[in-house]
Write a protein that holds these residues in place. Structure first.
Motif, short mmCIF file in Angstrom:
data_model
loop_
_atom_site.label_atom_id
_atom_site.label_comp_id
_atom_site.label_asym_id
_atom_site.label_seq_id
_atom_site.Cartn_x
_atom_site.Cartn_y
_atom_site.Cartn_z
N ASP A 1 124.42 66.86 75.35
CA ASP A 1 124.62 65.82 75.42
C ASP A 1 125.57 65.77 76.94
O ASP A 1 126.50 66.31 77.05
CB ASP A 1 126.66 65.34 75.01
CG ASP A 1 126.85 64.22 75.03
OD1 ASP A 1 126.83 63.71 76.19
OD2 ASP A 1 127.61 63.88 74.90
N SER A 2 124.81 64.63 78.16
CA SER A 2 125.04 64.43 79.28
C SER A 2 126.21 63.69 79.73
O SER A 2 126.32 63.78 80.93
CB SER A 2 123.30 63.94 80.30
OG SER A 2 123.58 63.11 79.28
N ARG B 1 117.90 59.64 79.66
CA ARG B 1 118.16 61.37 79.10
C ARG B 1 117.89 61.70 77.75
O ARG B 1 117.10 62.46 77.57
CB ARG B 1 119.56 62.34 79.84
CG ARG B 1 119.28 62.17 81.25
CD ARG B 1 120.57 63.11 82.52
NE ARG B 1 121.06 62.00 81.93
CZ ARG B 1 121.23 61.38 83.37
NH1 ARG B 1 120.46 61.04 83.97
NH2 ARG B 1 122.76 60.84 83.43
N MET C 1 124.95 70.50 83.27
CA MET C 1 124.61 68.96 82.72
C MET C 1 125.07 69.91 81.21
O MET C 1 123.76 70.45 81.52
CB MET C 1 124.39 67.61 83.20
CG MET C 1 124.09 66.81 82.50
SD MET C 1 123.15 65.46 82.78
CE MET C 1 125.26 64.64 83.19
N CYS C 2 124.27 69.49 80.26
CA CYS C 2 124.98 69.74 79.33
C CYS C 2 123.99 69.15 78.97
O CYS C 2 123.31 68.09 78.71
CB CYS C 2 126.27 69.39 78.63
SG CYS C 2 126.13 69.76 76.93
N ARG C 3 122.55 70.44 78.12
CA ARG C 3 121.68 70.16 77.40
C ARG C 3 121.84 69.11 76.21
O ARG C 3 121.51 68.49 76.22
CB ARG C 3 120.67 70.66 77.62
CG ARG C 3 119.67 71.09 78.67
CD ARG C 3 118.50 72.12 77.99
NE ARG C 3 117.76 72.96 79.40
CZ ARG C 3 116.90 71.97 79.91
NH1 ARG C 3 117.40 71.08 79.83
NH2 ARG C 3 116.82 73.03 81.04
N ARG D 1 119.88 69.11 86.92
CA ARG D 1 119.16 68.30 86.47
C ARG D 1 117.86 68.39 87.13
O ARG D 1 117.61 68.27 89.04
CB ARG D 1 120.03 66.43 86.91
CG ARG D 1 121.07 65.75 85.33
CD ARG D 1 121.35 64.60 85.76
NE ARG D 1 121.23 63.23 86.82
CZ ARG D 1 121.88 62.65 86.79
NH1 ARG D 1 123.05 62.23 86.41
NH2 ARG D 1 121.47 61.35 87.36
N CYS E 1 128.59 74.84 77.98
CA CYS E 1 129.70 73.50 77.79
C CYS E 1 130.39 74.23 77.23
O CYS E 1 130.91 74.35 75.88
CB CYS E 1 128.92 72.74 77.18
SG CYS E 1 129.76 71.26 77.12
N ASN F 1 122.54 58.19 80.76
CA ASN F 1 122.47 59.28 79.53
C ASN F 1 121.55 58.86 78.43
O ASN F 1 121.31 59.82 77.31
CB ASN F 1 124.05 59.05 79.17
CG ASN F 1 124.92 60.07 79.88
OD1 ASN F 1 125.07 60.44 81.18
ND2 ASN F 1 126.28 60.30 79.39
N VAL G 1 130.10 66.93 81.84
CA VAL G 1 129.18 67.46 83.01
C VAL G 1 130.45 68.10 84.02
O VAL G 1 132.06 67.97 84.03
CB VAL G 1 129.29 65.41 83.97
CG1 VAL G 1 129.35 66.36 85.40
CG2 VAL G 1 128.99 64.67 83.12
#
Ligand code: AP5
Ligand code: MG
Length: 217
Positions: A133-134, A36, A129-131, A161, A151, A33, A137
């Protein structure tokens, strides 16, 4: 409590870490995370690791260990943390042990999430997955968001991903067996490992994880 979560890609480390961290009152520290976030913020670190991650390789230890140490030095991690995706090889495990020992500290537990490979492949194929905040999920079948592509937690866009393509997943699984699995034996020799089956609904896996911790959570 200082805990390491280990398990193959797609085992549910991130999903469990978010829940366990809240329950235990310690920060969830995921090197994946953090990488990312650096990539999406366009930092120098992000530029260094972007292509390695996209191809499913491991980021060099030097970079990873320094980033993890920085994060563990933040005030919110003073009394404990839950590490997800770090350490990922024997070298990183030894660095972590050494830096904890320097501060007179040690790990309390290593939770090893066991999931059969065919299930891991299904979990990764359906992951969204959320752009923003990874740590947020979802899964199209097992844990769908209320609104497709959005999300539930923060309204961010959900995406697949880059490293979740089938051939990249095979490479990540191979690296897990070669590089990461040996840390389980390394920690077993220190009497720290609890292996739990993560082939169960999310809340049941959380229950098993809490039960396996030294104080029962
Ligand atoms: P990282 O982000 O750590 O990826 P990973 O270890 O491959 O693990 P994943 O995030 O894919 O899976 P997860 O176990 O967190 O599963 P999740 O909870 O999402 O690392 C990515 C990359 O960064 C690496 O390849 C490398 O390049 C680099 N990197 C990171 N750390 C590094 C390090 N220390 N050294 C060097 N390089 C490093 O769940 C998966 C799906 O399953 C979700 O859709 C979820 O909703 C669903 N699910 C979860 N639990 C269940 C359940 N019980 N039942 C049904 N579905 C479930
Ligand atoms: Mg993860």
């Amino acid at each position: 409590m200082r805990i390491v979560l280990v398990g193959p890609p797609g085992a549910g480390k991130g999903t469990q870490a978010a829940l366990l961290a809240e329950q235990l009152g310690v920060p969830h520290i995921s090197t994946g995370n953090l990488f990312r976030a650096n990539i999406s913020e366009g930092t120098e670190l992000g530029r260094q690791v972007e292509s390695i991650m996209r191809e499913g390789g491991l980021v060099p230890d030097e970079i990873t260990v320094a980033m993890a140490a920085d994060r563990m030095a933040q005030p919110d991690a003073a009394d404990g943390f839950l590490l997800d995706g770090f350490p990922r090889n024997i070298g990183q495990a030894k660095s972590l042990d050494a830096s904890l020992a320097e501060a007179g500290l040690r790990l309390d537990a290593v939770l090893d999430l066991e999931v059969p490979e065919d299930e891991v492949v299904k979990r990764i194929a359906g992951r969204r997955m959320c752009r923003k905040d990874s740590a947020h999920v979802f899964h199209v079948v097992n844990n769908p968001p209320r609104q497709e592509g959005v999300c539930d937690v923060c309204g961010g866009e959900l995406y697949q991903r880059d490293d979740d393509q089938a051939d990249t997943v095979r490479k990540r699984l191979g690296l897990y067996h070669e590089e990461t699995e040996p840390i389980i034996d390394y920690y077993r020799e220190q009497g720290l490992v609890s292996t739990i089956s993560a082939l169960a609904p999310v809340p049941e896996v959380t229950r098993r994880a809490l039960e396996a911790l030294p104080t029962g959570g």
